[in-house]
Motif scaffolding. Structure first.
Motif, PDB file in Angstrom:
ATOM      1  N   LEU A  78       0.810  -1.209   0.000  1.00  0.00           N
ATOM      2  CA  LEU A  78       0.000   0.000   0.000  1.00  0.00           C
ATOM      3  C   LEU A  78       0.854   1.274   0.000  1.00  0.00           C
ATOM      4  O   LEU A  78       0.356   2.355  -0.262  1.00  0.00           O
ATOM      5  CB  LEU A  78      -0.944   0.010   1.204  1.00  0.00           C
ATOM      6  N   LEU A  79       2.152   1.146   0.270  1.00  0.00           N
ATOM      7  CA  LEU A  79       3.042   2.305   0.245  1.00  0.00           C
ATOM      8  C   LEU A  79       3.574   2.609  -1.163  1.00  0.00           C
ATOM      9  O   LEU A  79       4.224   3.628  -1.369  1.00  0.00           O
ATOM     10  CB  LEU A  79       4.216   2.092   1.200  1.00  0.00           C
ATOM     11  N   ALA A  80       3.294   1.736  -2.134  1.00  0.00           N
ATOM     12  CA  ALA A  80       3.801   1.902  -3.503  1.00  0.00           C
ATOM     13  C   ALA A  80       3.384   3.224  -4.158  1.00  0.00           C
ATOM     14  O   ALA A  80       4.200   3.843  -4.850  1.00  0.00           O
ATOM     15  CB  ALA A  80       3.380   0.722  -4.374  1.00  0.00           C
ATOM     16  N   PRO A  81       2.154   3.725  -3.959  1.00  0.00           N
ATOM     17  CA  PRO A  81       1.797   5.003  -4.600  1.00  0.00           C
ATOM     18  C   PRO A  81       2.623   6.194  -4.106  1.00  0.00           C
ATOM     19  O   PRO A  81       2.646   7.245  -4.755  1.00  0.00           O
ATOM     20  CB  PRO A  81       0.324   5.207  -4.237  1.00  0.00           C
ATOM     21  N   LEU A  82       3.312   6.027  -2.996  1.00  0.00           N
ATOM     22  CA  LEU A  82       4.121   7.131  -2.484  1.00  0.00           C
ATOM     23  C   LEU A  82       5.326   7.421  -3.379  1.00  0.00           C
ATOM     24  O   LEU A  82       5.825   8.546  -3.391  1.00  0.00           O
ATOM     25  CB  LEU A  82       4.584   6.850  -1.059  1.00  0.00           C
ATOM     26  N   VAL A  83       5.797   6.434  -4.136  1.00  0.00           N
ATOM     27  CA  VAL A  83       6.962   6.644  -5.000  1.00  0.00           C
ATOM     28  C   VAL A  83       6.652   7.647  -6.114  1.00  0.00           C
ATOM     29  O   VAL A  83       7.353   8.658  -6.243  1.00  0.00           O
ATOM     30  CB  VAL A  83       7.490   5.297  -5.551  1.00  0.00           C
ATOM     31  N   PRO A  84       5.608   7.443  -6.932  1.00  0.00           N
ATOM     32  CA  PRO A  84       5.347   8.456  -7.974  1.00  0.00           C
ATOM     33  C   PRO A  84       4.911   9.800  -7.391  1.00  0.00           C
ATOM     34  O   PRO A  84       5.281  10.856  -7.924  1.00  0.00           O
ATOM     35  CB  PRO A  84       4.248   7.844  -8.844  1.00  0.00           C
ATOM     36  N   LEU A  85       4.129   9.765  -6.308  1.00  0.00           N
ATOM     37  CA  LEU A  85       3.729  11.025  -5.686  1.00  0.00           C
ATOM     38  C   LEU A  85       4.955  11.803  -5.216  1.00  0.00           C
ATOM     39  O   LEU A  85       5.052  13.025  -5.394  1.00  0.00           O
ATOM     40  CB  LEU A  85       2.791  10.772  -4.508  1.00  0.00           C
ATOM     41  N   GLY A  86       5.903  11.098  -4.626  1.00  0.00           N
ATOM     42  CA  GLY A  86       7.131  11.742  -4.152  1.00  0.00           C
ATOM     43  C   GLY A  86       7.986  12.263  -5.295  1.00  0.00           C
ATOM     44  O   GLY A  86       8.589  13.345  -5.187  1.00  0.00           O
ATOM     45  N   CYS A  87       8.038  11.516  -6.397  1.00  0.00           N
ATOM     46  CA  CYS A  87       8.825  11.971  -7.553  1.00  0.00           C
ATOM     47  C   CYS A  87       8.244  13.252  -8.144  1.00  0.00           C
ATOM     48  O   CYS A  87       8.991  14.192  -8.448  1.00  0.00           O
ATOM     49  CB  CYS A  87       8.876  10.884  -8.619  1.00  0.00           C
ATOM     50  N   VAL A  88       6.932  13.299  -8.296  1.00  0.00           N
ATOM     51  CA  VAL A  88       6.294  14.490  -8.856  1.00  0.00           C
ATOM     52  C   VAL A  88       6.463  15.671  -7.905  1.00  0.00           C
ATOM     53  O   VAL A  88       6.760  16.789  -8.337  1.00  0.00           O
ATOM     54  CB  VAL A  88       4.806  14.222  -9.160  1.00  0.00           C
ATOM     55  N   LEU A  89       6.303  15.434  -6.600  1.00  0.00           N
ATOM     56  CA  LEU A  89       6.476  16.524  -5.637  1.00  0.00           C
ATOM     57  C   LEU A  89       7.918  17.035  -5.642  1.00  0.00           C
ATOM     58  O   LEU A  89       8.151  18.246  -5.605  1.00  0.00           O
ATOM     59  CB  LEU A  89       6.082  16.063  -4.235  1.00  0.00           C
ATOM     60  N   THR A  90       8.883  16.132  -5.755  1.00  0.00           N
ATOM     61  CA  THR A  90      10.288  16.546  -5.808  1.00  0.00           C
ATOM     62  C   THR A  90      10.560  17.391  -7.053  1.00  0.00           C
ATOM     63  O   THR A  90      11.246  18.415  -6.976  1.00  0.00           O
ATOM     64  CB  THR A  90      11.202  15.309  -5.797  1.00  0.00           C
ATOM     65  N   TYR A  91      10.023  16.976  -8.190  1.00  0.00           N
ATOM     66  CA  TYR A  91      10.196  17.750  -9.425  1.00  0.00           C
ATOM     67  C   TYR A  91       9.586  19.141  -9.273  1.00  0.00           C
ATOM     68  O   TYR A  91      10.203  20.144  -9.644  1.00  0.00           O
ATOM     69  CB  TYR A  91       9.556  17.006 -10.601  1.00  0.00           C
ATOM     70  N   GLN A  92       8.366  19.202  -8.739  1.00  0.00           N
ATOM     71  CA  GLN A  92       7.699  20.486  -8.571  1.00  0.00           C
ATOM     72  C   GLN A  92       8.472  21.396  -7.615  1.00  0.00           C
ATOM     73  O   GLN A  92       8.628  22.592  -7.873  1.00  0.00           O
ATOM     74  CB  GLN A  92       6.266  20.283  -8.052  1.00  0.00           C
ATOM     75  N   LEU A  93       8.965  20.832  -6.524  1.00  0.00           N
ATOM     76  CA  LEU A  93       9.740  21.632  -5.572  1.00  0.00           C
ATOM     77  C   LEU A  93      11.040  22.138  -6.205  1.00  0.00           C
ATOM     78  O   LEU A  93      11.444  23.283  -5.973  1.00  0.00           O
ATOM     79  CB  LEU A  93      10.044  20.818  -4.316  1.00  0.00           C
ATOM     80  N   ASP A  94      11.687  21.288  -7.008  1.00  0.00           N
ATOM     81  CA  ASP A  94      12.917  21.701  -7.680  1.00  0.00           C
ATOM     82  C   ASP A  94      12.634  22.808  -8.689  1.00  0.00           C
ATOM     83  O   ASP A  94      13.407  23.751  -8.839  1.00  0.00           O
ATOM     84  CB  ASP A  94      13.572  20.506  -8.368  1.00  0.00           C
TER      85      ASP A  94
END
Length: 178
Positions: A78-94
């Motif tokens: 159930l923690l698997a969706p955190l990977v793409p969510l985290g990648c998109v958030l990291t890109y947006q923050l950068d």
């Protein structure tokens, strides 16, 4: 009286002044374009920062919910969706707070300097003559301007005023011939 006649010597005397005025106008136009670009970029960055706030809140709530669900059910999948969510958030923050825009600018300047051929439009830049050749090659292109006298869309002059209660749309228009 009331006329201004210039001799060639007067034109040559005014040439530095005219060049100065032209340069001043070009500088103003360039400043206007730079100001417009800066304001547009500022609006994009402000909008992106606002989006990151909402998306970050969504990611935080999702992370808490997924972690609670994964540990209650003892299923780490159930923690698997955190990977793409985290990648998109990291890109947006950068993009918004980091150095992404600077890196993109450096890469764009490098492309403009060393790989200029990749920047042109497909088929090369259009010229007036190329556009005219394309227009004349089309079968439905207007060959002469103004519209020929016998053209179906030619506006007629001195037409009678159409009746307001006319039911036929061709009669009520009254401006074009059929």
């Amino acid at each position: 009286m009331g006329q201004w006649n210039s001799t060639p010597s007067e034109i040559h005397e005014d040439e530095p002044f005219l060049l100065y005025k032209e340069q001043l106008q070009q500088e103003r136009m360039m400043e206007l374009q730079n100001q417009w670009l800066e304001r547009t970029n500022a609006m994009e960055i402000a909008w992106s920062r606002e989006f990151v706030r909402y998306y970050g809140a969504f990611c935080a709530v999702s992370t808490v919910g997924l972690c609670v669900g994964a540990f209650q059910r003892r299923r780490l999948v159930l923690l698997a969706p955190l990977v793409p969510l985290g990648c998109v958030l990291t890109y947006q923050l950068d993009q918004v707070y980091g150095t992404l825009r600077g890196r993109v600018r450096v890469e764009a300047e490098r492309l403009m300097g060393s790989e200029r051929a990749k920047l042109g439009p497909p088929g090369g830049h259009l010229t007036f003559q190329a556009l005219e050749d394309i227009r004349k090659a089309r079968p439905n292109a207007l060959r002469a301007w103004p519209i020929p006298h016998d053209h179906p869309l030619r506006i007629q002059k001195n037409l009678p005023t159409p009746r307001l209660d006319a039911k036929d749309p061709d009669v009520s228009c009254g401006h074009f011939t059929k």
